[in-house]
Design an enzyme around this catalytic site. Structure first.
Site, PDB file in Angstrom:
ATOM      1  N   TYR A 183      -2.689   0.186  14.337  1.00 50.09           N
ATOM      2  CA  TYR A 183      -3.175   1.528  14.002  1.00 50.09           C
ATOM      3  C   TYR A 183      -3.993   2.121  15.145  1.00 50.09           C
ATOM      4  CZ  TYR A 183      -5.958   5.166  11.735  1.00 50.09           C
ATOM      5  OH  TYR A 183      -6.577   6.361  11.419  1.00 50.09           O
ATOM      6  N   GLN A 184      -4.936   1.351  15.671  1.00 49.06           N
ATOM      7  CA  GLN A 184      -5.839   1.866  16.702  1.00 49.06           C
ATOM      8  C   GLN A 184      -5.078   2.246  17.972  1.00 49.06           C
ATOM      9  OE1 GLN A 184      -8.589   2.081  15.175  1.00 49.06           O
ATOM     10  NE2 GLN A 184      -8.887   0.269  13.896  1.00 49.06           N
ATOM     11  N   ASP A 198      -9.685  10.281  13.083  1.00 47.33           N
ATOM     12  CA  ASP A 198      -9.507   9.019  12.355  1.00 47.33           C
ATOM     13  C   ASP A 198     -10.245   9.172  11.034  1.00 47.33           C
ATOM     14  OD1 ASP A 198      -9.110   6.428  11.553  1.00 47.33           O
ATOM     15  OD2 ASP A 198     -10.616   5.577  12.886  1.00 47.33           O
ATOM     16  N   ASP A 258      -7.624   9.729   3.823  1.00 41.64           N
ATOM     17  CA  ASP A 258      -6.330  10.293   3.465  1.00 41.64           C
ATOM     18  C   ASP A 258      -6.469  11.761   3.071  1.00 41.64           C
ATOM     19  OD1 ASP A 258      -4.341   8.309   3.806  1.00 41.64           O
ATOM     20  OD2 ASP A 258      -5.246   7.161   2.187  1.00 41.64           O
TER      21      ASP A 258
END
Length: 317
Positions: free
Chosen positions: A87-88, A181, A184
């Site tokens: 993800y990062q 970041d 949702d």
């Protein structure tokens, strides 16, 4: 809550308390949420390292038997040591490698430090500004999650504790790349996926700037992906949606919305290509030029749902 490090938030405190009670009794942490009905990911717990209520959310850090340490906010897994790098790396390097000269980068959220860690690796990045609203997440990540928290102490980084909305209102035309970041696109973070937020990011970018925002999984929330994609399209001349594999996220996949002020941007064709030797030196474990390109090769049901208003440059490739 605005511009926090959280990927997702649960607002039902009863559910949160019950999940933690079950963890204590049975030795397992199970993530259950109405955003992905019928799906539950469980991690076997070796030890609870930290538990605290901040001004914004419940913060929990556990050490698992098979997946290393995990950060859990409001009962929802944010990152797990075994797979967090996918993800990062992707939320950082998809936009960075799509920009010809990404010197000045803004991170909204990302209080665990993982995104900052990856952005700092890019050799052309000289200045990173990060705005995180929850100082508890920052402190806990530095203490218990040093594999990510070290990104918060990089010399390229200037860290601000505060509201990302308010920060961007005061900083116009400053950044080459803005990475969000966030939670949702529902509930407390819904404002980060509205037109006003995309317009605010646009105003904070330099000419030809690029944005990248976490945008959920199409497997569980296709309607939110569509909605966010349309918002990006209405704001930026070029917009695209890319995907990455993260086994401990719902459905095992996460998506990113990318937008560019440069009409010539083609996100599936990276501007910056690293050799295998360079990737090894940078310590990359997921991202490559091939993975970059593949991220934008979408399953047909996703591509079809976004097709009729796809950016011209993307559609022609």
């Amino acid at each position: 809550m605005l511009a926090s490090s959280t990927r997702r938030i649960v607002v039902d405190r009863t559910i949160i308390e019950q999940v933690i009670m079950n963890l204590m009794k049975q030795g397992w942490f199970s993530e259950m949420n109405q955003l992905w009905p019928g799906i539950s990911l469980s991690l076997e717990v070796k030890q609870i390292l930290h538990q605290q209520r901040s001004n914004y959310q419940d913060v929990l850090v556990i050490d698992t038997k098979e997946h290393g340490r995990a950060l859990i906010l409001d009962g929802i897994i944010q990152c797990v040591e075994k797979d967090e790098f996918s993800y990062q790396e992707m939320i950082a390097f998809l936009p960075l490698c799509s920009h010809p000269n990404p010197k000045n980068v803004l991170i909204i959220g990302g209080g665990d430090g993982g995104v900052a860690r990856e952005v700092a690796k890019h050799p052309e990045v000289t200045n990173i500004t990060q705005v995180e609203i929850d100082d508890v997440v920052i402190a806990v990540s530095k203490e218990y999650l040093p594999f990510m928290g070290k990104g918060l102490e990089h010399p390229k980084l200037t860290l601000h504790v505060g509201d990302g909305f308010e920060f961007m209102k005061q900083h116009k035309n400053e950044f080459d790349v803005i990475i969000t970041d966030s939670s949702d696109p529902v509930g407390p973070a819904e404002s980060l996926f509205q037109g006003s937020y995309f317009n605010l990011m646009k105003s904070a970018l330099k000419p030809n700037g690029i944005i990248c925002s976490q945008a959920g999984t199409a497997w569980a929330n296709l309607e939110f992906v569509q909605r966010t994609f349309r918002l990006c399209q209405s704001t930026f001349p070029v917009c695209s949606y890319g995907i990455a594999s993260v086994p401990t996220y719902p459905t095992g996949q996460i998506g990113f919305i990318l937008g560019s002020l440069n009409p010539q941007t083609v996100f599936k064709k990276p501007e910056k290509i690293f050799t295998d030797e360079e990737l090894e030196t940078l310590g990359m474990r997921y991202y490559t030029k091939a993975v970059h390109r593949a991220a934008f090769e979408l399953p047909r049901f996703i591509e079809k749902s976004l097709r009729h208003r796809t950016s011209p440059n993307e559609a022609s490739q």
